[in-house]
Write an enzyme that holds these catalytic residues in place. Structure first.
Site, mmCIF file in Angstrom:
data_model
loop_
_atom_site.group_PDB
_atom_site.id
_atom_site.type_symbol
_atom_site.label_atom_id
_atom_site.label_comp_id
_atom_site.label_asym_id
_atom_site.label_seq_id
_atom_site.Cartn_x
_atom_site.Cartn_y
_atom_site.Cartn_z
ATOM 1 N N LYS A 22 -13.402 -22.495 -23.343
ATOM 2 C CA LYS A 22 -13.009 -22.076 -21.997
ATOM 3 C C LYS A 22 -12.232 -20.765 -22.047
ATOM 4 O O LYS A 22 -12.457 -19.848 -21.234
ATOM 5 C CB LYS A 22 -12.151 -23.158 -21.350
ATOM 6 C CG LYS A 22 -11.686 -22.801 -19.935
ATOM 7 C CD LYS A 22 -10.520 -23.643 -19.471
ATOM 8 C CE LYS A 22 -9.221 -23.187 -20.089
ATOM 9 N NZ LYS A 22 -8.025 -23.665 -19.368
ATOM 10 N N ASN A 23 -11.298 -20.654 -22.985
ATOM 11 C CA ASN A 23 -10.425 -19.482 -23.031
ATOM 12 C C ASN A 23 -11.143 -18.229 -23.506
ATOM 13 O O ASN A 23 -10.599 -17.126 -23.394
ATOM 14 C CB ASN A 23 -9.211 -19.768 -23.913
ATOM 15 C CG ASN A 23 -8.248 -20.742 -23.269
ATOM 16 O OD1 ASN A 23 -8.270 -20.939 -22.049
ATOM 17 N ND2 ASN A 23 -7.411 -21.367 -24.066
ATOM 18 N N CYS A 117 -1.240 -24.432 -14.602
ATOM 19 C CA CYS A 117 -0.398 -25.492 -15.148
ATOM 20 C C CYS A 117 1.079 -25.099 -15.105
ATOM 21 O O CYS A 117 1.435 -23.950 -15.332
ATOM 22 C CB CYS A 117 -0.780 -25.790 -16.599
ATOM 23 S SG CYS A 117 -2.319 -26.685 -16.777
ATOM 24 N N ARG A 122 4.783 -17.332 -17.103
ATOM 25 C CA ARG A 122 3.823 -16.444 -17.770
ATOM 26 C C ARG A 122 3.679 -15.219 -16.879
ATOM 27 O O ARG A 122 2.693 -15.069 -16.168
ATOM 28 C CB ARG A 122 2.491 -17.174 -17.984
ATOM 29 C CG ARG A 122 2.592 -18.284 -19.000
ATOM 30 C CD ARG A 122 1.270 -18.954 -19.284
ATOM 31 N NE ARG A 122 0.927 -19.909 -18.238
ATOM 32 C CZ ARG A 122 -0.137 -20.696 -18.290
ATOM 33 N NH1 ARG A 122 -0.952 -20.634 -19.317
ATOM 34 N NH2 ARG A 122 -0.392 -21.551 -17.324
ATOM 35 N N ASP A 314 -1.326 -24.877 -27.593
ATOM 36 C CA ASP A 314 -2.280 -25.786 -26.948
ATOM 37 C C ASP A 314 -2.603 -27.015 -27.792
ATOM 38 O O ASP A 314 -3.277 -27.930 -27.313
ATOM 39 C CB ASP A 314 -3.577 -25.038 -26.620
ATOM 40 C CG ASP A 314 -3.461 -24.209 -25.353
ATOM 41 O OD1 ASP A 314 -2.422 -24.294 -24.671
ATOM 42 O OD2 ASP A 314 -4.416 -23.468 -25.039
ATOM 43 N N ARG A 406 -10.176 -29.268 -16.268
ATOM 44 C CA ARG A 406 -10.082 -27.816 -16.363
ATOM 45 C C ARG A 406 -10.384 -27.328 -17.780
ATOM 46 O O ARG A 406 -10.704 -26.157 -17.964
ATOM 47 C CB ARG A 406 -8.683 -27.337 -15.956
ATOM 48 C CG ARG A 406 -8.349 -27.539 -14.481
ATOM 49 C CD ARG A 406 -6.973 -26.978 -14.139
ATOM 50 N NE ARG A 406 -6.810 -25.652 -14.681
ATOM 51 C CZ ARG A 406 -5.856 -25.300 -15.549
ATOM 52 N NH1 ARG A 406 -4.966 -26.190 -15.949
ATOM 53 N NH2 ARG A 406 -5.782 -24.078 -16.005
#
Length: 430
Positions: A22-23, A117, A122, A314, A406
């Site tokens: 995903k990233n 989230c 950030r 993560d 997600r």
């Protein structure tokens, strides 16, 4: 709202294939905005909520998108509305990644300040400062970033701290800027390298990705591309942890082991047996097959989360579950996000012995966790609590798992195929 119900105590056994990252997919899909003519084809795209969100976002701008399974085709030639509205951006921080490409492409952008989230601050000031150094005029008003420029120009930019999305945003913007851009103290994550590889295939001139200094020589235009996204190293790490937690044996296909040194080394130190089964010749981001055996003699380990190539934030929550069942005392220090211990209180409800002191968690291993109703606070906490349920005695109900969708494609189905007794239910159902 969905919940996941787990009956613990089953040893996982079998094979699982890791989906696309995903990233890596999110910035690469945003990079399609840089191509003014032609259709880009991206493969190995995971079918996740965040992917659907960014595709919807690009469509609102005028892009034409076709999705067929794990393939996404994007024609951004008709993009005329360079705006990312709050209604879409509020659910996904990665939406900020359209800011740089929009300014580079057409000199205008209106992008809502992002959500996502609740794991800590950030800030996007690093993105904004870099674009200003490249000649953009930026204003933040009424919750939106408003940007304008003629053609962006190359600049020598030093980040105050490594930022993944900041590095990606400015790298994309610099591909069409006049002159050379140098990004110093850049993030080094493999997903940045995947984006750089895709951009080079489009015709961009980029060097140094994977190091803390990236150099981009601007070009006049980029070409459409067909590109396959790298496998998801966090999903792979989650299934490695699942084998350890349940004392199982899992063969993991399409595992990007070459970029998982910190995770694999730490999990081996904790007592897991991890063996690569093929040579994985070729690109270092490509997947290989890994055999994992776990649970025989779990040992407590200390770890500090760090930017790549350190241990990833993560994977912190998943490792914590493993440490709850390991012999001895472990210390996990979270240095990346300040609010990323919210899952601790839920694990305590399941019998974990954890104390939080500032940004460190001290975990004393227990013989067994017990099932309980728990609440997920973010994406990785959702996975963490499901893993805890796999090892716990009795039933665990993980509520508010929309975060899970997600970042993990068909997570419970993959676990079911490995022998887990797990199901998804609607809120209020048993």
């Amino acid at each position: 709202m969905d919940a996941i119900v787990v009956q613990g105590g089953r040893r996982l056994h079998g094979e699982v294939t890791i989906s696309g990252a995903k990233n890596a997919a999110l910035p690469i899909l945003a990079a399609a905005l840089l191509v003014r003519e032609g259709r880009c084809c991206f493969r190995n795209i995971p079918r996740l909520r965040d992917i659907a969100t960014i595709c919807t976002l690009l469509e609102t701008m005028g892009a034409r998108i076709e999705v067929a399974g794990e393939q996404v085709e994007i024609d951004a030639g008709a993009v005329e509305r360079p705006e990312a509205p709050y209604e879409l951006v509020k659910t996904m921080r990665a939406s900020i990644l359209v800011l740089g490409p929009l300014l580079a492409r057409g000199g205008r952008a209106r992008v809502s300040l992002p959500g996502g989230c609740a794991i800590g601050a950030r800030p996007v000031n690093l993105h904004i400062h870099g674009l200003e150094m490249m000649g953009a005029e930026i204003k933040v008003e009424h919750g939106y970033i408003h940007g304008r420029c003629q053609r962006l120009r190359g600049a020598d930019i030093t980040f105050d701290l490594p930022t993944v999305t900041g590095t990606e945003n400015l790298m994309m913007a610099a591909t069409l800027a006049a002159g050379t851009t140098v990004l110093r103290n850049a993030a080094r994550e493999p997903e940045i390298c995947d984006l750089a590889a895709c951009l080079r295939l489009m015709g961009a001139r980029i060097s140094g990705d994977g190091s803390d200094t990236i150099v981009i020589e601007g070009v006049d235009e980029l070409q459409p591309v067909t590109y396959e996204i790298m496998p998801d190293r966090i999903e792979a790490g989650t299934f490695i942890a699942a084998a350890g937690i349940t004392g199982g044996e899992i063969r993991i296909h399409n595992c990007p082991a070459r970029v998982m040194g910190a995770e694999i080394n730490k999990l081996q130190e904790a007592g897991l047996e991890i063996e690569r089964e093929d040579a994985a010749d070729g690109e270092r981001l490509a997947g290989t097959t890994v055999l994992v055996r776990g649970g025989r003699s779990l040992r407590g380990v200390d770890v500090k989360t760090m930017p790549y190539p350190g241990f990833p934030t993560d994977m912190q929550a998943q490792l914590m579950v493993l440490m709850c069942l390991a012999a001895g005392t472990s210390v996990i220090s979270e240095t990346v996000f300040e609010n990323r211990f919210m899952h601790v209180f839920e694990l305590q409800r399941m019998g974990a012995d954890i104390e939080v002191e500032g940004r460190s968690a001290i975990i004393k291993g227990v013989k067994m966790l017990t099932g309980a109703p728990v609440m997920a606070s973010d994406l990785r906490a959702s996975a963490c609590l499901v893993l805890a349920g796999l090892a716990a005695a009795g039933e665990t109900r993980v509520n508010r798992v929309y975060h899970l969708d997600r970042g993990y494609f068909q997570f419970e189905r993959k676990l079911q195929a490995l022998g887990a007794e797990i199901r998804r239910v609607r809120a209020g159902n048993s």
